[in-house]
Design an enzyme around this catalytic site. Structure first.
Site, mmCIF file in Angstrom:
data_model
loop_
_atom_site.group_PDB
_atom_site.id
_atom_site.type_symbol
_atom_site.label_atom_id
_atom_site.label_comp_id
_atom_site.label_asym_id
_atom_site.label_seq_id
_atom_site.Cartn_x
_atom_site.Cartn_y
_atom_site.Cartn_z
ATOM 1 N N LEU A 43 0.880 -1.167 0.000
ATOM 2 C CA LEU A 43 0.000 0.000 0.000
ATOM 3 C C LEU A 43 0.916 1.215 0.000
ATOM 4 C CD1 LEU A 43 -2.622 -0.891 2.808
ATOM 5 C CD2 LEU A 43 -3.056 -0.862 0.360
ATOM 6 N N ASP A 44 0.468 2.321 -0.601
ATOM 7 C CA ASP A 44 1.258 3.548 -0.565
ATOM 8 C C ASP A 44 1.457 4.001 0.871
ATOM 9 O OD1 ASP A 44 1.287 3.600 -3.276
ATOM 10 O OD2 ASP A 44 -0.119 5.259 -3.519
ATOM 11 N N LYS A 45 2.519 4.753 1.080
ATOM 12 C CA LYS A 45 2.838 5.274 2.415
ATOM 13 C C LYS A 45 1.631 5.972 3.065
ATOM 14 C CE LYS A 45 5.674 8.951 4.373
ATOM 15 N NZ LYS A 45 6.543 10.087 4.028
#
Length: 294
Positions: free
Chosen positions: A85-87
């Site tokens: 998942l993106d940051k």
């Protein structure tokens, strides 16, 4: 208080970089949503990267050995990442207890057998209110006073200026096909709550499809709210008013994108649901994006 909270969130992702890995593992342990003998499912916090990189001291990958020991015992083998998942994205994240299970789950993701449902708060509302965005995505360099890279659309079709008919254009060799289903759940205060189902898994796909495909960038997505510049998102008057925020502080506004549900066919169908984080819930309240009333 809103300005203060927005600043606190920006600080939080900095703090996550400074805490001891044991503290971070404890935070992840407290956010455990589900576990069995094959998998551990955590609620990924905002602002925490999955992988390391320049300037990143703490990431999820690094604390997997500690987390495994905290959950099981000192002899436990490290957990394995199955997807990313993106940051800035929060929500459901699956970790595997063994390499074999991790491989199996990665294959399920790759062959699109995992159903993923995200929630996002966007600026504006999509027209039509539900549908499918199917536009390939490619990474491009933005040449401006600060050159940087961004994902963008690489459509296979365009409208002919002569007669307005749809014309097929040459495919961009590097573009990846990308498909996102979307549905409007609620709208108010010049914003919308959207349910999103990415069918493919291209980097930043949901963000790009919403911003450039539907013209509804995600609230707090300062990267994809403009093409040519790196600047804070410009918010409508009513949105600022409801959020009790000044435009000059909008740059601290977090990305409102949350991995809400994951359906995993592992022998039996495992359905995993994760409530949005507190900041997301508070924004829903302030913008009066009420699921019940819609």
């Amino acid at each position: 208080p809103a300005q203060k909270r927005v600043r606190e969130l920006a600080m939080l992702s900095k703090q996550l970089q400074q805490v001891h890995p044991n503290v971070l593992a404890k935070v992840l342990k407290q956010g455990t949503l589900y576990q069995n003998e094959e998998i551990v499912v955590i609620n990924k916090p905002y602002g925490l990267p999955v992988h390391g990189g320049p300037g990143i001291r703490n990431c999820i990958a690094d604390v997997l050995p500690i987390l495994a020991k905290m959950l099981e015992n000192m002899k436990a083998k490290p957990l394995h990442l199955c997807h990313r998942l993106d940051k800035e994205t929060t929500g459901v994240m699956v970790l595997a207890r063994s390499k074999e299970v991790a491989e199996r789950i990665r294959l399920l993701f790759k062959t699109r057998q995992v159903e993923k449902i995200y929630w996002a708060i966007s600026l504006g509302d999509p027209d039509p209110t539900e549908g499918i965005v199917e536009i390939p995505i490619v990474e491009k360099e933005v040449r401006s006073h600060q050159s940087h890279y961004k994902m963008t659309l690489a459509p296979n079709y365009r409208l002919s200026p002569e007669d307005g008919k749809v014309v097929k254009i040459r495919k961009n060799r590097n573009a990846e096909s990308a498909v996102t289903r979307y549905r409007l759940l609620a709208r108010s205060s010049a914003c919308s709550l959207l349910e999103l189902q990415p069918i493919t898994g291209v980097k930043h796909q949901i963000r790009v499809h919403l911003a450039y495909g539907l013209g509804c960038p995600i609230l707090g997505d300062h990267k994809y709210s403009h093409w040519s510049k790196l600047a804070p998102q410009k918010l409508p008057e009513i949105t600022l008013k409801r959020l009790k925020l000044e435009q000059s502080k909008a740059r601290h506004l977090p990305l409102h994108l949350h991995a809400h549900r994951l359906s995993l066919p592992l022998g039996e169908q495992i359905d995993l649901v994760c409530k949005p984080p507190l900041f997301f819930q508070k924004t829903l309240k302030k913008l009066e994006l009420d699921l019940a009333n819609d």
